[in-house]
Structure formats: C-alpha cells, structure tokens
Design a protein around this motif. Structure first.
Motif, PDB file in Angstrom:
ATOM      1  N   ALA A 162      78.777  89.330  25.961  1.00  0.00           N
ATOM      2  CA  ALA A 162      78.661  88.674  26.989  1.00  0.00           C
ATOM      3  C   ALA A 162      78.116  89.668  28.269  1.00  0.00           C
ATOM      4  O   ALA A 162      78.680  90.571  28.323  1.00  0.00           O
ATOM      5  CB  ALA A 162      80.065  88.063  27.640  1.00  0.00           C
ATOM      6  N   ILE A 163      76.964  89.271  28.698  1.00  0.00           N
ATOM      7  CA  ILE A 163      76.266  90.146  29.405  1.00  0.00           C
ATOM      8  C   ILE A 163      76.208  89.339  30.883  1.00  0.00           C
ATOM      9  O   ILE A 163      75.618  88.146  30.847  1.00  0.00           O
ATOM     10  CB  ILE A 163      74.891  90.372  28.859  1.00  0.00           C
ATOM     11  CG1 ILE A 163      75.111  91.261  27.620  1.00  0.00           C
ATOM     12  CG2 ILE A 163      74.068  91.404  29.968  1.00  0.00           C
ATOM     13  CD1 ILE A 163      73.744  91.477  26.957  1.00  0.00           C
ATOM     14  N   ARG A 164      76.239  89.965  31.909  1.00  0.00           N
ATOM     15  CA  ARG A 164      76.136  89.625  33.323  1.00  0.00           C
ATOM     16  C   ARG A 164      75.546  90.474  34.237  1.00  0.00           C
ATOM     17  O   ARG A 164      75.549  91.782  34.176  1.00  0.00           O
ATOM     18  CB  ARG A 164      77.541  89.234  33.998  1.00  0.00           C
ATOM     19  CG  ARG A 164      77.439  88.551  35.403  1.00  0.00           C
ATOM     20  CD  ARG A 164      78.883  88.196  35.809  1.00  0.00           C
ATOM     21  NE  ARG A 164      79.896  89.252  35.960  1.00  0.00           N
ATOM     22  CZ  ARG A 164      80.178  89.532  37.192  1.00  0.00           C
ATOM     23  NH1 ARG A 164      79.679  89.178  38.155  1.00  0.00           N
ATOM     24  NH2 ARG A 164      81.083  90.722  37.122  1.00  0.00           N
ATOM     25  N   PHE A 165      74.771  90.135  35.002  1.00  0.00           N
ATOM     26  CA  PHE A 165      73.704  90.766  35.964  1.00  0.00           C
ATOM     27  C   PHE A 165      73.954  90.319  37.218  1.00  0.00           C
ATOM     28  O   PHE A 165      74.040  89.143  37.412  1.00  0.00           O
ATOM     29  CB  PHE A 165      72.365  90.547  35.529  1.00  0.00           C
ATOM     30  CG  PHE A 165      71.865  90.966  34.255  1.00  0.00           C
ATOM     31  CD1 PHE A 165      71.543  92.498  34.145  1.00  0.00           C
ATOM     32  CD2 PHE A 165      71.734  90.141  33.380  1.00  0.00           C
ATOM     33  CE1 PHE A 165      70.950  92.916  32.863  1.00  0.00           C
ATOM     34  CE2 PHE A 165      71.108  90.923  32.040  1.00  0.00           C
ATOM     35  CZ  PHE A 165      70.996  92.014  31.789  1.00  0.00           C
ATOM     36  N   ARG A 166      73.987  91.547  38.210  1.00  0.00           N
ATOM     37  CA  ARG A 166      74.349  91.115  39.726  1.00  0.00           C
ATOM     38  C   ARG A 166      73.218  91.835  40.254  1.00  0.00           C
ATOM     39  O   ARG A 166      72.952  92.756  40.117  1.00  0.00           O
ATOM     40  CB  ARG A 166      75.570  91.567  40.109  1.00  0.00           C
ATOM     41  CG  ARG A 166      77.009  90.899  39.537  1.00  0.00           C
ATOM     42  CD  ARG A 166      77.983  91.252  39.951  1.00  0.00           C
ATOM     43  NE  ARG A 166      78.344  92.613  39.418  1.00  0.00           N
ATOM     44  CZ  ARG A 166      78.945  93.772  40.067  1.00  0.00           C
ATOM     45  NH1 ARG A 166      79.414  93.629  41.207  1.00  0.00           N
ATOM     46  NH2 ARG A 166      79.263  94.722  39.358  1.00  0.00           N
ATOM     47  N   PRO A 167      72.304  91.171  41.142  1.00  0.00           N
ATOM     48  CA  PRO A 167      71.312  91.522  41.876  1.00  0.00           C
ATOM     49  C   PRO A 167      71.839  92.481  42.861  1.00  0.00           C
ATOM     50  O   PRO A 167      72.928  92.203  43.542  1.00  0.00           O
ATOM     51  CB  PRO A 167      70.391  90.405  42.498  1.00  0.00           C
ATOM     52  CG  PRO A 167      71.334  89.422  42.510  1.00  0.00           C
ATOM     53  CD  PRO A 167      72.300  89.525  41.334  1.00  0.00           C
ATOM     54  N   LEU A 168      71.056  93.394  43.371  1.00  0.00           N
ATOM     55  CA  LEU A 168      71.313  94.398  44.585  1.00  0.00           C
ATOM     56  C   LEU A 168      70.595  93.861  45.574  1.00  0.00           C
ATOM     57  O   LEU A 168      69.400  93.234  45.500  1.00  0.00           O
ATOM     58  CB  LEU A 168      70.930  95.744  44.233  1.00  0.00           C
ATOM     59  CG  LEU A 168      71.569  96.550  43.325  1.00  0.00           C
ATOM     60  CD1 LEU A 168      70.887  97.728  42.731  1.00  0.00           C
ATOM     61  CD2 LEU A 168      73.161  97.069  44.100  1.00  0.00           C
ATOM     62  N   ASP A 169      71.235  93.766  46.824  1.00  0.00           N
ATOM     63  CA  ASP A 169      70.782  93.067  48.067  1.00  0.00           C
ATOM     64  C   ASP A 169      69.841  94.263  48.753  1.00  0.00           C
ATOM     65  O   ASP A 169      70.514  94.897  49.608  1.00  0.00           O
ATOM     66  CB  ASP A 169      71.777  92.674  49.012  1.00  0.00           C
ATOM     67  CG  ASP A 169      71.331  91.841  50.281  1.00  0.00           C
ATOM     68  OD1 ASP A 169      70.014  91.668  50.254  1.00  0.00           O
ATOM     69  OD2 ASP A 169      71.944  91.523  51.124  1.00  0.00           O
TER      70      ASP A 169
END
Length: 823
Positions: free
Chosen positions: A644-651
């Motif tokens: 399971a892979i999750r990406f969180r964008p940088l603001d």
C-alpha cells in the motif's frame, strides 16, 4: 594514550626483525589466505629510506604495503627503465617480511599530452598528463608493466593496474573503454613476461556498477587474479556496511567470469576513515580499523589495505592530513594500537563463524587456529550494551580478555553464562582450553555455492552442508534450513548425501557421524518472491553426542547464507497528472507474465522489453493519493507482496534558486515555472507545469539549491521517502536534498547522478538519515523532533566546470506498507 606499541617495536627489533632475507617472502606468494594477519595491509607514500616507518609498520603486524609504482618515475627516456628506487623499497620490505602491492600508475609525458585537469582530492586545477589512450602510449605502458613484472619475478608482488580510474585519476575524464583497453593490453603483456605474476584491477573508487559492467563484459576477468575495490563510504557507515556491495560484486564476477575464474577473490585495496574536524574521532578510527579487518575477512575478502599509514600533514581541518594510524611525527594514534592488538591476539587464527546473538548490531566472531585453540572477537555497531553468551562453560574453564587496545578486561560469569560488555571497539576473549560448544560450532560449514540465484525457476538451488565429528563419541547432527518470510523459500526433496538420515532431504535433516568422520547433506530449494535483491537462507545445526540410547546436546549454531537475485522485479509507483503510474521493471530481461492486483482489481501484466506499465485513473489528482499493488505469477503465487503506497504533496507555492558553495567561483542559476518540455512521440510528460532550472558552474566547489521562496515546509510524520519527477540532462552532476530537524541538525540524503535524459521518478530515502551526511544542531545522526524541508533539490557540480538544464515536478512524500510474509 596507553603505551604498548613502542615496546613491541623494540621487541621486534631485538628478535632480529630486520634480518629476514628475501628468500621466504615470495616462497608461498599468492593471494593471502583467510588467516590473520596475512592480509592486513597499509598504504604508504614513500620509496627511499624511511626505515623507522617500515620498522613500525612491521612491528604493528602489517603484512602488506601498498605504494604507487610510477611510470614517469621509472621510464624517464623512451624505452629505458630505472628501477633503483623501487629496488630499495622492495629490499627494505623483504627484510621485514612485508609484501608489496604496487600500483602501476600514472601516465607519462613521453607518450601522452599534457593538459589542465582538476585534482580529485583538493579540487584545484593542476597541470597533468592524459591517461594512456593513444595506441602507442597504451603499448608503451604495457611494455613497461611487463618489464617491471619480469624484473621483480618471484618477489611476491601484487600488481594493480591504475588507481581509481572511474574518477578524476583518469585524465582528462573517466572513460571505461579506454581503461579496459589499457587493462587488457597490460595483463597480456605481463602474463607473457611472467605467467605467475599476480594482477589486480580496477582499484575502483567505491562500487561503480556501470563501470564494472563494461569492464567485465569485455573479458577482463579472464586475466585477473583478484578484483580490487576501494569501499569508501560515509563516515557514519561502519565497515560492516560493505557486505551487500561485496555480495553484488561477487554475483557480477560469477556472471561474467570464465568457468575457472568464477571464485575470483575481491580485494579491499584502499579504505580508511580520517580523524579531521569533520571526520571520526581517533577512538572511532581505531574501532573502524579493527572492524574493517574483521568484517572483511568474515566476508571472504583476503586482503584489506588501510588508508593511510601516517597523517600526511598537520592541518586538523583537512581529511587527507588525518587518515593515518600514526601522526605526522610518527606518534601512534589509537588506530595503531588497535592493529597491533588485533594482529597479536589473532595471529594464525581464521574466522570459523559468526555466533548468533539475537541482535544484528552485535558481532561475535568465533576464531580458531590450526591447533584448535579458540578466541572470540566481539563488538557492537549500536550503543554499548551487555550480552550473555551461553557456551556451556564450567568453573574449570579459564577465560581471559583484552580490549581493542590490548588492555586486560575483567571476565564475569553470570548464571552460568559469560557476561560481556560490548562497545564499538572489538575485544578479544581467549579460552584456556577448547570449549565443546565452540568446537561444535567450528565443525561444520556450508560448501561454497553460487551467489547469483534466480526466483521462479524449475531448477533448484542447492546448499550443501558438510559436518565433521571432532569428538570421541558418535554424534547426531540435526540440520534445518529456513528463510525470512520475504524470500518465500520452497523446500524440495533432495537425494541423500553420505551419512544422511533417511528422513532427511527437505528443510530438516539429520546426520549420524562417527568420531573423526564427516558427512554431507544437500538441501535443495527454490525461491518465489522477486522483490528482495538479497534473499537469504539460514542453516542451523545442533550437535548431539550419542551415549547409548541417549543424546546429549553439545552445542547449536547457525549460518546465514545470502544471495543476489538475478531476476528481480522492481515496482515503481509515481504520481502523474491523471492519477498514479505503476511501472514494473525487469532489469535482467528474464521475462515475467502474470497479473497485477491493483486496489483489488486484477489485470494481466507482461514485461515486454524489460518493463510493463499501467496508469490508475481513479485516484484523486489533488491532495493525497494512494494505491495497493500486488503481483502474482502465472501459477498464482505472490512474487511481489501487496504494498500500500500513499503520496502526500508538499505545499510549496513558489521556488527560488540559491547558489551555494565557494562564492568566489563564477556561477549562475535561474529557476522558473514553465510548461513541460516536448516529449518524443508516444511519450507523455508526467505533469503539464514544471520547474525549469538553468545552471552554469565554473570549476570549483559550487552548487545550487532549489528551495521554497519563503520558509521551510514542515514534513508531517515520518515518511519513507521524498520523491519527485526529474527531467535529466545527462551531465553526471550529483543530486541531493536537505532536511532539518528541530535541533537544527541538517541531513543531506544523496540521490542518483544526472546520467540520464528525459523524465524519471527519483526518490530520496528518509528512513536511514543516520547514514547520510549531516552537520549542525545535535549532530548525532538522530532525528530530534520533527523535520522540515530545507532543499527540495540540490544540484552539485562535483567541482567540475559544467552547465545544463533540468526540469522537476511534483515533489511528494511517500509512505509504503508491505504485507510481507509468506504467500
């Protein structure tokens, strides 16, 4: 500083240390055996005189000395060779029973062009000579090397072709094709002059895999007696961390070498840790010296050359002035005492086994000599901690111990177990008589087998265990073969070996062995999983003495056998404008046909041309993105477990380019937001809007950091990696990022070099920050509090004159959770 070693020098001289003639130096010359201290060596920087240095080197227990053998210094006019300086050095080594490793280097102005280049150590421009690349100069180098081999025939010398040709020592710039041509010509000429001469190559800086690939596939291995490497690494990484690199290199040798060279030795030809201001402490250097020798020998590396013999200067800030085991004035540093202690304590001993201690940071090496005497060398790569060893000792067993600098240590027994306080400096425990449990641990071995294996194949992998009975009564030896869950080992039945119990042949076996006899059992198994580059199995044995109808346990031990997977599958998931792109790479082009289960949906997957790709379009195109992926083969077996892979964008609304390094070096950098560059037909940019970085650096210490226009964005939680799309320019420049913890400590993970063009998803590991470059704040390698992003991308010129344009997009934090376990 505790003063032991100066007395050793005096004692060595009093015993006639300088009176040994050359006759036995080359008598059994070859690649040294895996016995201390035969392969303990050190690098020097002198030819004439310096006999006090050589006395101290011999007194410490070194057996090899590595030194440049200068082409320009010995051929000063065309075709005329002058060996006087090296005759003197070789004679001085012979008198002290030291062997030479001579580096055939560098170029010669009689044959090649002069040029302006950059010193790979200082970074300063210097006038140099191009490496041999003209046919006439390649032929001249080979003739000169052959003449040297003929002149020193029978002296036990190891000859190394060049020094670190994969970096700036090959001028004007590294070129594997040119080096290969030189190496092949030199090997052939030297073999013709002296068929018994011993030749090493390529003396590489680090483990340059692409360089090895080209060199080996050109047939170079056929002509070598050993492959030499320089395993330098970040100062936060101890010598034990070279194991995976050795394993991967050994697999390449097995793949590319002719049949009679598959077991070609690997030599650690140069490697040290400096004690300059930004280096390691003298105490850590001493620990790393001893651990380098111990770990290398454990990993089957027969010769380890420490860099350097003495500090080359007195500047505490300069690393090159602080690699020595002694100071510039020849005063012993702790490292000198560490080598003296190691070579004295373990003289004549081989490493029989690493004893299981229940903690991967704990090293306990069982060492035995030809007479059956036993010692333990023990240390930890983690924090100092006590351990207890259940060895079956009795009150009659005498045990003594010294620390890594030769000072006596108290020995304690607690609850019938040997209590040992471990720290980073190895200590040595000596037993007054053989301990039965250790005798059993040293009485078996896994026979040499191929490092390179393949998963999912019909033909089995065989691991043969050879056990002897060193006791006076019959023994039953119980064997088991196991693997971590991620290897997905499938035991197969095997034909019985001599002495096998009829119940044997699977993952469990039993051998009945008479006193003084031996027996062999062959385990056969296959691997299914293709995601682990270094699968491993563990062989466990327990020796039971047979007394009538009873059996009494004598001792148990184990050995971990690691492989290199020759047909891995590599899963990459990366965000794109339309969702997530899933790519499966088959770098060995071994072929894969099966299914991918993506968020519960099964789709057919086949790696045509070495890769397969699909894009999920049901993921959110803004905010967090996630997916779960699993791969199964045609039989339905899991080859890549569900991840399971999750990406969180940088603001980061806006970026700016910050030039850094030496402000005196001319440089420019401009960072702008723009449309993605045009792609070849059939290809698509991952995102339509990207950042464009144009840069130019003159020669020197210069780099550019791409940073948020304001502040340092917070990194929530503990992500596994920071990833982003990078459109490379093929410049070879280095890529890094920077993160800062709450103490102000800066960590600088390193990524790949810019050796590609077009788009590539690149990730920087955030899980092992203790092993990356760091400075400031707590400066202890531990993350204190939270992390903030200081630099989203750093482009480093590595001191070269360079210019280029790259693009990057979509920096995101990634977390991955693998189900693991057996399928």
């Amino acid at each position: 500083m505790r003063s032991i070693c100066p007395y050793a020098i005096a004692a060595w001289l009093a015993l006639g240390g300088m009176m040994h003639a050359a006759e036995d130096v080359g008598a059994e010359a070859g690649i040294p055996a895996l016995v201390f201290p035969e392969g303990v060596g050190v690098n020097i920087h002198f030819v004439r005189g310096r006999e006090r240095d050589l006395d101290m080197i011999a007194a410490a227990g070194f057996k090899f000395v590595r030194m440049d053998f200068s082409w320009s210094g010995t051929e000063r006019s065309l075709g005329r060779y002058t060996w006087d300086e090296y005759d003197e050095l070789t004679a001085n080594l012979d008198k002290r029973k030291l062997r030479a490793l001579y580096i055939l280097d560098y170029s010669n102005a009689l044959y090649e062009d002069k040029l302006i280049s950059r010193d790979p150590i200082s970074g300063k421009e210097v006038t140099g000579i191009a490496a041999p690349r003209k046919p006439a100069s390649v032929a001249a180098f080979a003739r000169w090397a052959a003449a040297a081999a003929e002149h020193y025939r029978g002296r036990g010398i190891l000859w190394e072709i060049w020094n670190e040709p994969n970096i700036g020592f090959w001028k004007p710039q590294p070129n594997v094709a040119d080096y290969t041509a030189l190496a092949l010509a030199t090997c052939r000429a030297m073999r013709e002059a002296d068929p018994q001469t011993l030749i090493l190559a390529p003396a590489s800086s680090g483990f340059p895999w692409a360089f090895f690939e080209s060199l080996f596939q050109a047939g170079t291995l056929e002509h070598l007696d050993a492959v030499s490497v320089h395993p330098y690494r970040n100062y936060s990484q101890g010598p034990e961390t070279a194991a995976a690199d050795y394993r991967r290199l050994r697999a390449m040798i097995e793949r590319d070498a002719p049949a009679d060279k598959k077991a070609l030795p690997i030599i650690s030809g140069e490697w040290g840790y400096a004690t300059h201001t930004k280096g390691v402490s003298p105490a850590t250097q001493a620990a790393f010296f001893a651990r380098q020798q111990l770990a290398n020998l454990y990993h089957g590396v027969p010769l380890s050359i420490w860099y350097d013999w003495k500090n080359d200067g007195t500047d505490p800030e300069y690393n090159e002035h602080n690699f020595g085991t002694v100071t510039h004035e020849l005063q012993p540093k702790p490292a000198y005492q560490a080598v003296w202690t190691l070579t004295n304590q373990l003289s004549g001993y081989r490493i029989a086994r690493r004893l299981a201690a229940g903690d991967s940071a704990v090293w306990v090496l069982l060492c035995v000599d030809a007479a059956g005497n036993q010692k333990l060398a023990a240390w930890t790569t983690g924090e100092p901690a006590p351990i207890r060893l259940a060895l079956g000792l009795t009150a009659d067993d005498a045990v003594s111990a010294v620390d890594g600098l030769g000072q006596p240590l108290a020995v304690r027994m607690e609850g019938g177990q040997l209590a040992v306080e471990l720290d980073s400096l190895p200590q040595y425990l000596t037993f007054g008589r053989p301990v039965r449990s250790l005798t059993a641990a040293a009485a078996w071995r896994v026979e040499p087998l191929s490092t390179l294996v393949a998963a999912g194949r019909a033909e089995p992998i065989r691991a043969s265990v050879r056990a002897t009975n060193p006791f006076g009564r019959p023994c039953r030896v119980r064997l088991t073969l196991d693997s971590p869950a991620q290897s997905a080992l499938v035991p197969l039945r095997a034909p019985p070996g001599p002495g096998d119990d009829p119940a044997g042949g699977a993952a469990v076996a039993s051998l009945n062995i008479s006193p003084g006899e031996e027996a062999v059992h062959h385990f056969e198994f296959s691997l299914v999983r293709r995601d682990d580059e270094f699968p491993a199995v563990t062989v466990r044995t327990s020796y039971h003495e047979v007394q009538g109808t009873d059996t009494i346990l004598v001792g148990s031990s184990e050995e971990r056998v690691a492989f290199v997977l020759g047909n891995p599958l590599r899963l990459t998931v990366a965000p794109v404008d339309s969702g997530l792109r899933i790519a499966v790479a088959d770098p060995a082009h071994s072929g894969f046909e099966g299914t991918a289960v993506v968020d519960g949906v099964t789709v057919a997957l086949k790696t045509d041309g070495g890769s397969a790709e699909l894009t999920t379009r049901n993921s959110a195109t803004t905010g967090d993105r996630s997916v779960a992926v699993e791969l199964r083969d045609e039989q339905g077996r899991v080859v890549l477990p569900k991840t399971a892979i999750r990406f969180r964008p940088l603001d980061i609304p806006r970026y700016r380019a910050a030039l850094d390094g030496d402000a005196q070096i001319p440089a420019t950098a401009e960072l702008t937001e723009t449309s993605a560059p045009a792609e070849p037909a059939g290809a698509a940019a991952p995102f339509p809007r990207v950042q464009r970085l144009d840069y130019r650096f003159d020669s020197g210490w210069r780099f550019v950091r791409c940073v948020a226009e304001t502040g340092r964005p917070s990194i929530e939680g503990r992500p596994d990696a920071l990833g982003l799309w990078i459109h490379g320019d093929g410049s070879g420049n280095s890529l890094r990022i920077r993160v800062v913890d709450d103490s102000g400590q800066t960590f600088q993970p390193t990524g790949p070099n810019l050796d590609w063009t077009g788009w590539r998803w690149v990730e920087f590991d955030l899980t092992k920050l203790e092993h990356v470059g760091r400075w400031g704040g707590a400066d202890d390698g531990r993350v204190h509090g939270g992390l903030r992003l200081d630099t989203v991308l750093l482009v480093d010129s590595t001191r070269n004159n360079t210019a280029g344009t790259i693009y990057f997009a979509a920096p995101m934090l990634r977390n991955a959770d693998s189900a693991g376990g057996r399928p």
